[in-house]
Write an enzyme that holds these catalytic residues in place. Structure first.
Site, mmCIF file in Angstrom:
data_model
loop_
_atom_site.group_PDB
_atom_site.id
_atom_site.type_symbol
_atom_site.label_atom_id
_atom_site.label_comp_id
_atom_site.label_asym_id
_atom_site.label_seq_id
_atom_site.Cartn_x
_atom_site.Cartn_y
_atom_site.Cartn_z
ATOM 1 N N SER A 145 0.843 -1.188 0.000
ATOM 2 C CA SER A 145 0.000 0.000 0.000
ATOM 3 C C SER A 145 0.876 1.235 0.000
ATOM 4 C CB SER A 145 -0.889 0.011 1.253
ATOM 5 O OG SER A 145 -1.559 1.250 1.395
ATOM 6 N N TYR A 158 -1.550 -0.308 10.491
ATOM 7 C CA TYR A 158 -1.680 -0.758 9.109
ATOM 8 C C TYR A 158 -0.489 -0.270 8.273
ATOM 9 C CZ TYR A 158 -3.615 -1.154 4.378
ATOM 10 O OH TYR A 158 -3.810 -1.455 3.048
#
Length: 260
Positions: A145, A158
């Site tokens: 990501s 995250y």
């Protein structure tokens, strides 16, 4: 790499990016293994869509945070197809928590996210190593990501898990060659139900509009455009390994996030 008649195992492929990747691979004649943790109905629908395109599709339940599940998932693939050519580590999880809320995350939150986002891909590669090497030409794609590059995203935990995944991608690329290439995809804001549910519809709509306005291409990623990037790496990057491909419409080019 040619993927017609190859076998691709895609974790977390009952919806979103994983489902879009499975369908796109099937369009190119690649047999697919659809993995789910809880959404069996979604997984079966994706498998049916892929079969309608003329390929074989296998559905297997597994939680990638559990090593025994990873090994069983690979074994089920080999029992069905006798080979494994492509592994897409797409399964992921998060906890939505504003970055400034340092009290909002516990040690267990970090560990739970790492188990799926970082340890899971490692366990999958370990379980699949022999099969991938035996195939002669193979590819692993880790779904990272922009959060792992820029320290942004749904939570600090995250972002940290995806940053670790990017570092691990380099390590695995070094040790899995020359038979196996290992690369990562780094989506930015991805349109779809997952983010809308996590952010709430009003905030999601506002951030989507802001992202599009700030992107060089005036658009944000979708599951389908991320799937195209996965396919491109697999079939068009024969000498690329240990790399991270950013898919964000060029929004990272504008530090302010808004075009002028």
């Amino acid at each position: 790499m040619q993927i017609k008649n190859a076998v691709a195992l895609i974790t977390g492929s009952s919806s979103g990016i994983g489902a879009a990747t499975a369908r796109l691979f099937a369009e190119y004649g690649c047999n697919v293994v659809i993995n789910y943790s809880r959404n069996e109905a979604g997984a079966q629908k994706v498998a049916d869509d892929c079969r309608a395109l003329g390929v074989e599709a296998l559905v297997v339940q597994a939680d990638v945070s559990r090593d025994e599940d990873c090994r069983a998932l690979v074994q089920a693939t080999l029992d069905q197809f006798g080979r494994l050519n492509i592994l897409v580590n797409n399964a992921g999880t998060t906890l939505f928590c504003a970055h400034e809320n340092l009290d909002g995350l516990s040690a267990d939150d970090f560990l739970n996210i790492y188990r799926v986002n970082t340890v899971g891909p490692y366990q999958m590669v370990r379980a699949a190593e022999k099969a991938l090497r035996d195939s002669g030409v193979a590819h692993v794609v880790n779904m990272a990501s922009i959060a792992g590059l820029a320290g942004v995203g749904s939570s600090i935990a995250y972002a940290a898990s995806k940053g670790a995944l990017l570092t691990m991608t380099k390590s695995l690329a070094r040790v899995m060659g020359p038979q196996v290439r290992v690369n990562a995809i780094c989506p930015g804001f991805v349109q779809g139900e997952w983010l809308a549910q996590g952010l709430g519809q009003e905030r999601y709509d506002a951030l989507l509009e802001q992202t599009k306005r700030g992107a060089a291409l005036n658009d944000a990623a979708s599951p389908e455009t991320v799937a195209q990037a996965v396919l491109g790496l697999v079939i068009g990057g024969d000498l690329s390994t240990g790399e991270a491909l950013l898919v964000d419409g060029g929004s990272h080019l504008n530090a302010s996030g808004v075009k002028r």
